[in-house]
Motif scaffolding. Sequence first.
Motif, PDB file in Angstrom:
ATOM      1  N   MET A 199      33.636  39.025  88.027  1.00  0.00           N
ATOM      2  CA  MET A 199      32.409  39.395  88.027  1.00  0.00           C
ATOM      3  C   MET A 199      31.649  39.309  86.744  1.00  0.00           C
ATOM      4  O   MET A 199      32.081  40.135  85.826  1.00  0.00           O
ATOM      5  CB  MET A 199      31.879  40.737  88.982  1.00  0.00           C
ATOM      6  CG  MET A 199      30.278  41.045  88.855  1.00  0.00           C
ATOM      7  SD  MET A 199      29.918  42.292  89.875  1.00  0.00           S
ATOM      8  CE  MET A 199      30.032  43.738  88.740  1.00  0.00           C
ATOM      9  N   VAL A 200      30.589  38.684  86.496  1.00  0.00           N
ATOM     10  CA  VAL A 200      29.691  38.514  85.306  1.00  0.00           C
ATOM     11  C   VAL A 200      28.420  39.397  85.603  1.00  0.00           C
ATOM     12  O   VAL A 200      27.786  39.105  86.492  1.00  0.00           O
ATOM     13  CB  VAL A 200      29.563  37.312  85.093  1.00  0.00           C
ATOM     14  CG1 VAL A 200      28.680  37.221  83.525  1.00  0.00           C
ATOM     15  CG2 VAL A 200      30.916  36.549  84.584  1.00  0.00           C
ATOM     16  N   MET A 201      28.197  40.045  84.765  1.00  0.00           N
ATOM     17  CA  MET A 201      26.698  40.879  84.859  1.00  0.00           C
ATOM     18  C   MET A 201      26.061  40.999  83.401  1.00  0.00           C
ATOM     19  O   MET A 201      27.081  41.687  82.411  1.00  0.00           O
ATOM     20  CB  MET A 201      27.161  41.991  85.602  1.00  0.00           C
ATOM     21  CG  MET A 201      25.435  42.810  85.717  1.00  0.00           C
ATOM     22  SD  MET A 201      25.840  44.458  86.662  1.00  0.00           S
ATOM     23  CE  MET A 201      25.601  43.833  88.377  1.00  0.00           C
ATOM     24  N   ARG A 202      24.915  40.881  83.269  1.00  0.00           N
ATOM     25  CA  ARG A 202      24.210  41.215  81.808  1.00  0.00           C
ATOM     26  C   ARG A 202      24.455  42.788  81.983  1.00  0.00           C
ATOM     27  O   ARG A 202      23.820  43.492  82.595  1.00  0.00           O
ATOM     28  CB  ARG A 202      22.942  40.666  81.966  1.00  0.00           C
ATOM     29  CG  ARG A 202      22.546  39.997  80.946  1.00  0.00           C
ATOM     30  CD  ARG A 202      20.975  39.668  81.176  1.00  0.00           C
ATOM     31  NE  ARG A 202      21.019  38.084  81.679  1.00  0.00           N
ATOM     32  CZ  ARG A 202      20.545  37.007  80.683  1.00  0.00           C
ATOM     33  NH1 ARG A 202      19.916  37.325  79.631  1.00  0.00           N
ATOM     34  NH2 ARG A 202      20.815  36.055  81.334  1.00  0.00           N
ATOM     35  N   LEU A 203      24.678  43.460  80.758  1.00  0.00           N
ATOM     36  CA  LEU A 203      24.735  44.647  80.229  1.00  0.00           C
ATOM     37  C   LEU A 203      23.339  45.196  80.364  1.00  0.00           C
ATOM     38  O   LEU A 203      23.157  46.341  80.852  1.00  0.00           O
ATOM     39  CB  LEU A 203      25.358  44.925  79.068  1.00  0.00           C
ATOM     40  CG  LEU A 203      26.637  44.798  79.000  1.00  0.00           C
ATOM     41  CD1 LEU A 203      27.392  45.051  77.648  1.00  0.00           C
ATOM     42  CD2 LEU A 203      27.597  45.667  80.078  1.00  0.00           C
ATOM     43  N   SER A 204      22.343  44.229  80.056  1.00  0.00           N
ATOM     44  CA  SER A 204      20.961  44.907  79.848  1.00  0.00           C
ATOM     45  C   SER A 204      20.536  45.313  81.242  1.00  0.00           C
ATOM     46  O   SER A 204      19.395  45.951  81.576  1.00  0.00           O
ATOM     47  CB  SER A 204      20.016  43.828  79.261  1.00  0.00           C
ATOM     48  OG  SER A 204      20.156  42.602  79.860  1.00  0.00           O
ATOM     49  N   LYS A 205      21.158  44.561  82.416  1.00  0.00           N
ATOM     50  CA  LYS A 205      20.485  45.063  83.749  1.00  0.00           C
ATOM     51  C   LYS A 205      21.023  46.305  84.052  1.00  0.00           C
ATOM     52  O   LYS A 205      20.591  46.701  85.054  1.00  0.00           O
ATOM     53  CB  LYS A 205      21.074  43.938  84.804  1.00  0.00           C
ATOM     54  CG  LYS A 205      20.560  42.499  84.347  1.00  0.00           C
ATOM     55  CD  LYS A 205      19.401  42.268  85.154  1.00  0.00           C
ATOM     56  CE  LYS A 205      19.036  40.901  85.160  1.00  0.00           C
ATOM     57  NZ  LYS A 205      17.529  40.490  85.647  1.00  0.00           N
ATOM     58  N   LEU A 206      21.848  46.978  83.551  1.00  0.00           N
ATOM     59  CA  LEU A 206      22.710  48.361  83.806  1.00  0.00           C
ATOM     60  C   LEU A 206      21.727  49.504  83.299  1.00  0.00           C
ATOM     61  O   LEU A 206      21.920  50.571  83.889  1.00  0.00           O
ATOM     62  CB  LEU A 206      24.032  48.371  83.513  1.00  0.00           C
ATOM     63  CG  LEU A 206      24.836  47.213  84.347  1.00  0.00           C
ATOM     64  CD1 LEU A 206      26.355  47.568  83.447  1.00  0.00           C
ATOM     65  CD2 LEU A 206      24.856  47.375  85.580  1.00  0.00           C
ATOM     66  N   TYR A 207      20.926  49.082  82.090  1.00  0.00           N
ATOM     67  CA  TYR A 207      20.305  50.194  81.675  1.00  0.00           C
ATOM     68  C   TYR A 207      19.193  50.774  82.423  1.00  0.00           C
ATOM     69  O   TYR A 207      18.689  49.997  83.261  1.00  0.00           O
ATOM     70  CB  TYR A 207      19.739  49.634  80.130  1.00  0.00           C
ATOM     71  CG  TYR A 207      20.613  49.582  79.236  1.00  0.00           C
ATOM     72  CD1 TYR A 207      21.652  50.324  78.591  1.00  0.00           C
ATOM     73  CD2 TYR A 207      21.263  48.292  78.648  1.00  0.00           C
ATOM     74  CE1 TYR A 207      22.467  50.113  77.735  1.00  0.00           C
ATOM     75  CE2 TYR A 207      21.987  47.868  77.751  1.00  0.00           C
ATOM     76  CZ  TYR A 207      22.654  48.937  77.289  1.00  0.00           C
ATOM     77  OH  TYR A 207      23.576  48.684  76.357  1.00  0.00           O
ATOM     78  N   GLY A 208      19.269  52.261  82.695  1.00  0.00           N
ATOM     79  CA  GLY A 208      18.244  52.589  83.416  1.00  0.00           C
ATOM     80  C   GLY A 208      18.829  52.961  84.795  1.00  0.00           C
ATOM     81  O   GLY A 208      18.019  53.626  85.849  1.00  0.00           O
ATOM     82  N   LYS A 209      19.735  52.254  85.374  1.00  0.00           N
ATOM     83  CA  LYS A 209      20.023  52.515  86.455  1.00  0.00           C
ATOM     84  C   LYS A 209      20.895  53.723  87.010  1.00  0.00           C
ATOM     85  O   LYS A 209      21.269  54.555  86.172  1.00  0.00           O
ATOM     86  CB  LYS A 209      21.373  51.444  87.005  1.00  0.00           C
ATOM     87  CG  LYS A 209      20.814  49.950  87.265  1.00  0.00           C
ATOM     88  CD  LYS A 209      22.082  49.229  87.953  1.00  0.00           C
ATOM     89  CE  LYS A 209      21.639  47.906  88.163  1.00  0.00           C
ATOM     90  NZ  LYS A 209      20.869  47.644  89.521  1.00  0.00           N
TER      91      LYS A 209
END
Length: 69
Positions: A1-11
């Motif tokens: 799985m590939v995910m942008r780290l910036s999408k995780l901030y604040g989750k």
Amino acid sequence: MVMRLSKLYGKQIYNTKGYYVGYVDEILIEIDRGQGKVLALGLPGEKVGVPYNRVTAIGDIILVKAKEE
């Protein structure tokens, strides 16, 4: 799985027992291996690290394995 780290901030992060743990403030990675090592949680007045191997799911929230009691 590939995910942008910036999408995780604040989750928001919850444990497998349904308790709110905190939110993602930082992510530490091991550059040599390209693997996630620690999610740093933002909590009022402090930061707490959760080993990445405790993460069980990532979606609208992040689910981490609850500590055994």
